[in-house]
Design a protein around this motif. Sequence first.
Motif, mmCIF file in Angstrom:
data_model
loop_
_atom_site.group_PDB
_atom_site.id
_atom_site.type_symbol
_atom_site.label_atom_id
_atom_site.label_comp_id
_atom_site.label_asym_id
_atom_site.label_seq_id
_atom_site.Cartn_x
_atom_site.Cartn_y
_atom_site.Cartn_z
ATOM 1 N N ARG A 73 0.883 -1.164 0.000
ATOM 2 C CA ARG A 73 0.000 0.000 0.000
ATOM 3 C C ARG A 73 0.925 1.218 0.000
ATOM 4 O O ARG A 73 2.000 1.226 0.619
ATOM 5 C CB ARG A 73 -0.920 -0.002 1.210
ATOM 6 N N PHE A 74 0.535 2.256 -0.701
ATOM 7 C CA PHE A 74 1.314 3.490 -0.713
ATOM 8 C C PHE A 74 0.369 4.645 -0.966
ATOM 9 O O PHE A 74 -0.829 4.457 -1.191
ATOM 10 C CB PHE A 74 2.451 3.435 -1.746
ATOM 11 N N LYS A 84 -4.408 7.295 -0.576
ATOM 12 C CA LYS A 84 -3.955 5.915 -0.396
ATOM 13 C C LYS A 84 -4.269 5.048 -1.614
ATOM 14 O O LYS A 84 -5.349 5.134 -2.195
ATOM 15 C CB LYS A 84 -4.608 5.322 0.849
ATOM 16 N N VAL A 85 -3.300 4.217 -2.002
ATOM 17 C CA VAL A 85 -3.461 3.219 -3.054
ATOM 18 C C VAL A 85 -3.404 1.849 -2.395
ATOM 19 O O VAL A 85 -2.388 1.473 -1.811
ATOM 20 C CB VAL A 85 -2.371 3.343 -4.136
ATOM 21 N N MET A 133 8.968 7.872 -5.746
ATOM 22 C CA MET A 133 8.484 7.383 -4.461
ATOM 23 C C MET A 133 9.609 7.401 -3.429
ATOM 24 O O MET A 133 10.781 7.219 -3.765
ATOM 25 C CB MET A 133 7.990 5.952 -4.691
ATOM 26 N N ILE A 134 9.245 7.628 -2.156
ATOM 27 C CA ILE A 134 10.208 7.517 -1.069
ATOM 28 C C ILE A 134 9.716 6.488 -0.059
ATOM 29 O O ILE A 134 8.529 6.362 0.199
ATOM 30 C CB ILE A 134 10.477 8.873 -0.378
ATOM 31 N N SER A 135 10.666 5.755 0.488
ATOM 32 C CA SER A 135 10.402 4.716 1.468
ATOM 33 C C SER A 135 11.478 4.781 2.531
ATOM 34 O O SER A 135 12.627 5.114 2.244
ATOM 35 C CB SER A 135 10.421 3.341 0.784
ATOM 36 N N GLN A 136 11.104 4.466 3.758
ATOM 37 C CA GLN A 136 12.090 4.543 4.838
ATOM 38 C C GLN A 136 13.222 3.545 4.646
ATOM 39 O O GLN A 136 14.385 3.877 4.861
ATOM 40 C CB GLN A 136 11.412 4.345 6.188
ATOM 41 N N ASN A 137 12.910 2.335 4.263
ATOM 42 C CA ASN A 137 13.988 1.353 4.125
ATOM 43 C C ASN A 137 14.488 1.208 2.694
ATOM 44 O O ASN A 137 15.580 0.686 2.470
ATOM 45 C CB ASN A 137 13.560 -0.020 4.668
ATOM 46 N N SER A 332 5.269 9.993 -4.324
ATOM 47 C CA SER A 332 4.470 9.055 -3.550
ATOM 48 C C SER A 332 5.274 8.598 -2.346
ATOM 49 O O SER A 332 6.493 8.722 -2.301
ATOM 50 C CB SER A 332 4.075 7.868 -4.423
ATOM 51 N N ARG A 333 4.563 8.051 -1.338
ATOM 52 C CA ARG A 333 5.232 7.670 -0.098
ATOM 53 C C ARG A 333 4.781 6.289 0.358
ATOM 54 O O ARG A 333 3.611 5.928 0.282
ATOM 55 C CB ARG A 333 4.895 8.666 1.023
#
Length: 352
Positions: A73-74, A84-85, A133-137, A332-333
């Motif tokens: 989900r992002f 939200k997707v 897109m950005i992601s923490q990990n 996107s996140r």
Amino acid sequence: MNRRQFLASAGLAGTTVLAGCGSLSSQSTRAPPLVENRPDATYRPTHAEGMGMAGMAQAGEYMVGLSYSFPHRFWTVTGTTAEKVDIRSEDSVHLMATVWDPETEMVLPVSAGLSITIERDGETVADKSPWPMISQNMGFHYGDNYALDGDGVYQLSVRVNGMGERRLGAFDGRFGEAGEATVEFDFAQSTRDQLSFEEFPDSQGERGAVDLMNMDMVPTSRVPEVSALPGTVLGTDKGSDGVYAVTWVQDAVFLSDGESYLAVSARTPYNRVPLPMMSLDGSVEADGETVFDDALTAGVHPELGYHYGAVVETATQEPSVGVDVVAPPQVSRHEGYETAFLTTPSFSFSGS
């Protein structure tokens, strides 16, 4: 400073990629319930999923690394709104592409984006542009959920568009043209299902972030430490949870006599992931006079990293600088970032 009307853009829109063809029921345990009362800031997500290296190829002047995980989900972002997707029942993998300079290994957020076409036995299975897109990990990447057609060998074609960002220093004259590459990947759901999956029941929702992954073949998308930025750092400030470091550069090969360079390095807290695709205005006062008042341009430089900047016609060493965020990062996140970096703060800095 006059703020500009901003029209938010839509989403930009032999190696092996491993994937799976799961059902919604089998994936339901992969999406724990979201944290209630999430902070309007970076927070520790409910879980972190492992990432498998899919392979890489050279696409023109770019290197492209392909990786995969479980469908995610992002949240997409338009203006200051995140939407939200959800995971679809037909989604097989979250497919990711990371683009970097093979000489410096700096990850390049290309606003013009890229496209991915997946084919099998001459038939097109998917043809769409993944979201920036950005992601923490996983850091900055281009990603989306893709539906595949069972186990087997697929052809994955990637086209990276030419950069419209300002390229400075060793990047001058590079990355202006698109690059393309095609690789084969052998899909196996069983291999995807062996990826790690870790939940954080005791810390989910707390201010903080999970660590970035370290992968042998793909560089990490981090901007420099503030202390490592070239020039005179005028200061840092924090708004909407993003960290903004402002530096004043006067000794650079791309500057002429009497010129200086204002650079704003925007990054996430904790992991220093760049915050690209923003709209920023800047103003500079020197000796009591306004010498610059205009938009800042996204740019890349080997030492500054991805940043927003402008050449200013002054040689002053002690400017007064104002920065307005006109639009937050239009990226996107993944979970943990979807409530952060969504407002439009203003800052002021002084070199005196």
